[in-house]
Write a protein that holds these residues in place. Sequence first.
Motif, PDB file in Angstrom:
ATOM      1  N   VAL A   1      21.513 -31.081  17.279  1.00 58.70           N
ATOM      2  CA  VAL A   1      20.943 -30.055  16.400  1.00 58.70           C
ATOM      3  C   VAL A   1      19.479 -29.964  16.825  1.00 58.70           C
ATOM      4  N   CYS A   2      19.258 -29.306  17.933  1.00 59.07           N
ATOM      5  CA  CYS A   2      17.964 -29.344  18.604  1.00 59.07           C
ATOM      6  C   CYS A   2      17.122 -28.117  18.258  1.00 59.07           C
ATOM      7  N   ARG A   3      16.248 -28.314  17.282  1.00 55.13           N
ATOM      8  CA  ARG A   3      15.329 -27.248  16.866  1.00 55.13           C
ATOM      9  C   ARG A   3      14.089 -27.918  16.307  1.00 55.13           C
ATOM     10  N   MET A   4      12.944 -27.514  16.808  1.00 56.81           N
ATOM     11  CA  MET A   4      11.685 -28.101  16.345  1.00 56.81           C
ATOM     12  C   MET A   4      11.221 -27.384  15.083  1.00 56.81           C
ATOM     13  N   ASP A   5      10.864 -28.164  14.067  1.00 57.86           N
ATOM     14  CA  ASP A   5      10.324 -27.630  12.831  1.00 57.86           C
ATOM     15  C   ASP A   5       8.827 -27.381  13.025  1.00 57.86           C
ATOM     16  N   ALA A   6       8.398 -26.154  12.802  1.00 54.69           N
ATOM     17  CA  ALA A   6       6.999 -25.795  13.037  1.00 54.69           C
ATOM     18  C   ALA A   6       6.044 -26.532  12.096  1.00 54.69           C
ATOM     19  N   ASP A   7       6.480 -26.834  10.892  1.00 53.59           N
ATOM     20  CA  ASP A   7       5.605 -27.500   9.921  1.00 53.59           C
ATOM     21  C   ASP A   7       5.423 -28.984  10.216  1.00 53.59           C
ATOM     22  N   THR A   8       6.487 -29.653  10.621  1.00 54.34           N
ATOM     23  CA  THR A   8       6.418 -31.102  10.840  1.00 54.34           C
ATOM     24  C   THR A   8       6.251 -31.484  12.310  1.00 54.34           C
ATOM     25  N   ALA A   9       6.546 -30.563  13.218  1.00 58.01           N
ATOM     26  CA  ALA A   9       6.557 -30.816  14.660  1.00 58.01           C
ATOM     27  C   ALA A   9       7.601 -31.876  15.027  1.00 58.01           C
ATOM     28  N   LEU A  10       8.671 -31.944  14.230  1.00 54.98           N
ATOM     29  CA  LEU A  10       9.775 -32.861  14.484  1.00 54.98           C
ATOM     30  C   LEU A  10      11.052 -32.065  14.720  1.00 54.98           C
ATOM     31  N   CYS A  11      11.942 -32.620  15.523  1.00 58.48           N
ATOM     32  CA  CYS A  11      13.260 -32.019  15.691  1.00 58.48           C
ATOM     33  C   CYS A  11      14.005 -32.154  14.360  1.00 58.48           C
ATOM     34  N   VAL A  12      14.616 -31.078  13.910  1.00 59.60           N
ATOM     35  CA  VAL A  12      15.326 -31.139  12.630  1.00 59.60           C
ATOM     36  C   VAL A  12      16.598 -31.978  12.716  1.00 59.60           C
ATOM     37  N   GLY A  13      17.106 -32.212  13.917  1.00 58.52           N
ATOM     38  CA  GLY A  13      18.309 -33.018  14.072  1.00 58.52           C
ATOM     39  C   GLY A  13      18.042 -34.505  14.144  1.00 58.52           C
ATOM     40  N   CYS A  14      17.096 -34.910  15.005  1.00 53.65           N
ATOM     41  CA  CYS A  14      16.894 -36.346  15.248  1.00 53.65           C
ATOM     42  C   CYS A  14      15.563 -36.873  14.719  1.00 53.65           C
ATOM     43  N   LEU A  15      14.707 -35.995  14.238  1.00 52.00           N
ATOM     44  CA  LEU A  15      13.404 -36.357  13.669  1.00 52.00           C
ATOM     45  C   LEU A  15      12.455 -37.004  14.671  1.00 52.00           C
ATOM     46  N   ARG A  16      12.615 -36.665  15.952  1.00 54.49           N
ATOM     47  CA  ARG A  16      11.661 -37.123  16.956  1.00 54.49           C
ATOM     48  C   ARG A  16      10.670 -36.007  17.269  1.00 54.49           C
ATOM     49  N   THR A  17       9.510 -36.403  17.771  1.00 53.45           N
ATOM     50  CA  THR A  17       8.541 -35.421  18.252  1.00 53.45           C
ATOM     51  C   THR A  17       8.993 -34.934  19.629  1.00 53.45           C
ATOM     52  N   ILE A  18       8.429 -33.833  20.075  1.00 51.75           N
ATOM     53  CA  ILE A  18       8.775 -33.324  21.399  1.00 51.75           C
ATOM     54  C   ILE A  18       8.376 -34.335  22.481  1.00 51.75           C
ATOM     55  N   GLU A  19       7.278 -35.047  22.263  1.00 51.27           N
ATOM     56  CA  GLU A  19       6.849 -36.068  23.217  1.00 51.27           C
ATOM     57  C   GLU A  19       7.866 -37.211  23.298  1.00 51.27           C
ATOM     58  N   GLU A  20       8.378 -37.633  22.142  1.00 49.33           N
ATOM     59  CA  GLU A  20       9.378 -38.707  22.119  1.00 49.33           C
ATOM     60  C   GLU A  20      10.666 -38.260  22.813  1.00 49.33           C
ATOM     61  N   ILE A  21      11.060 -37.018  22.571  1.00 51.61           N
ATOM     62  CA  ILE A  21      12.277 -36.486  23.195  1.00 51.61           C
ATOM     63  C   ILE A  21      12.105 -36.426  24.706  1.00 51.61           C
ATOM     64  N   ALA A  22      10.974 -35.896  25.158  1.00 47.16           N
ATOM     65  CA  ALA A  22      10.727 -35.755  26.596  1.00 47.16           C
ATOM     66  C   ALA A  22      10.644 -37.101  27.300  1.00 47.16           C
ATOM     67  N   ALA A  23      10.105 -38.100  26.631  1.00 46.78           N
ATOM     68  CA  ALA A  23       9.904 -39.415  27.256  1.00 46.78           C
ATOM     69  C   ALA A  23      11.146 -40.295  27.203  1.00 46.78           C
ATOM     70  N   TRP A  24      12.113 -39.987  26.352  1.00 44.01           N
ATOM     71  CA  TRP A  24      13.238 -40.871  26.059  1.00 44.01           C
ATOM     72  C   TRP A  24      13.886 -41.467  27.311  1.00 44.01           C
ATOM     73  N   GLY A  25      14.187 -40.652  28.300  1.00 46.53           N
ATOM     74  CA  GLY A  25      14.885 -41.119  29.494  1.00 46.53           C
ATOM     75  C   GLY A  25      14.113 -42.157  30.289  1.00 46.53           C
ATOM     76  N   ALA A  26      12.801 -42.148  30.184  1.00 47.86           N
ATOM     77  CA  ALA A  26      11.969 -43.085  30.941  1.00 47.86           C
ATOM     78  C   ALA A  26      11.583 -44.321  30.134  1.00 47.86           C
ATOM     79  N   LEU A  27      11.884 -44.343  28.844  1.00 45.57           N
ATOM     80  CA  LEU A  27      11.488 -45.468  27.993  1.00 45.57           C
ATOM     81  C   LEU A  27      12.390 -46.672  28.205  1.00 45.57           C
TER      82      LEU A  27
END
Length: 69
Positions: free
Chosen positions: A13-39
């Motif tokens: 459920v991949c959609r960023m909430d403009a108010d919170t800057a969190l994904c409405v599905g997983c509650l991660r920030t865009i930075e956390e989502i982008a970095a996930w594969g390298a963490l």
Amino acid sequence: MADFPVASPCISVCRMDADTALCVGCLRTIEEIAAWGALDDDARKSVLADVARRRARIAVVEPVPDAER
């Protein structure tokens, strides 16, 4: 016993909430989502702990209606 990588909290459920800057599905920030594969697993566990705190805070602020439980 084999060690498995820490699984992504993505629920497709991949959609960023403009108010919170969190994904409405997983509650991660865009930075956390982008970095996930390298963490590494420790960093992923840290992100998951942040997600759990966010989820708990949202549950207190916005209780789930009975019809959605």
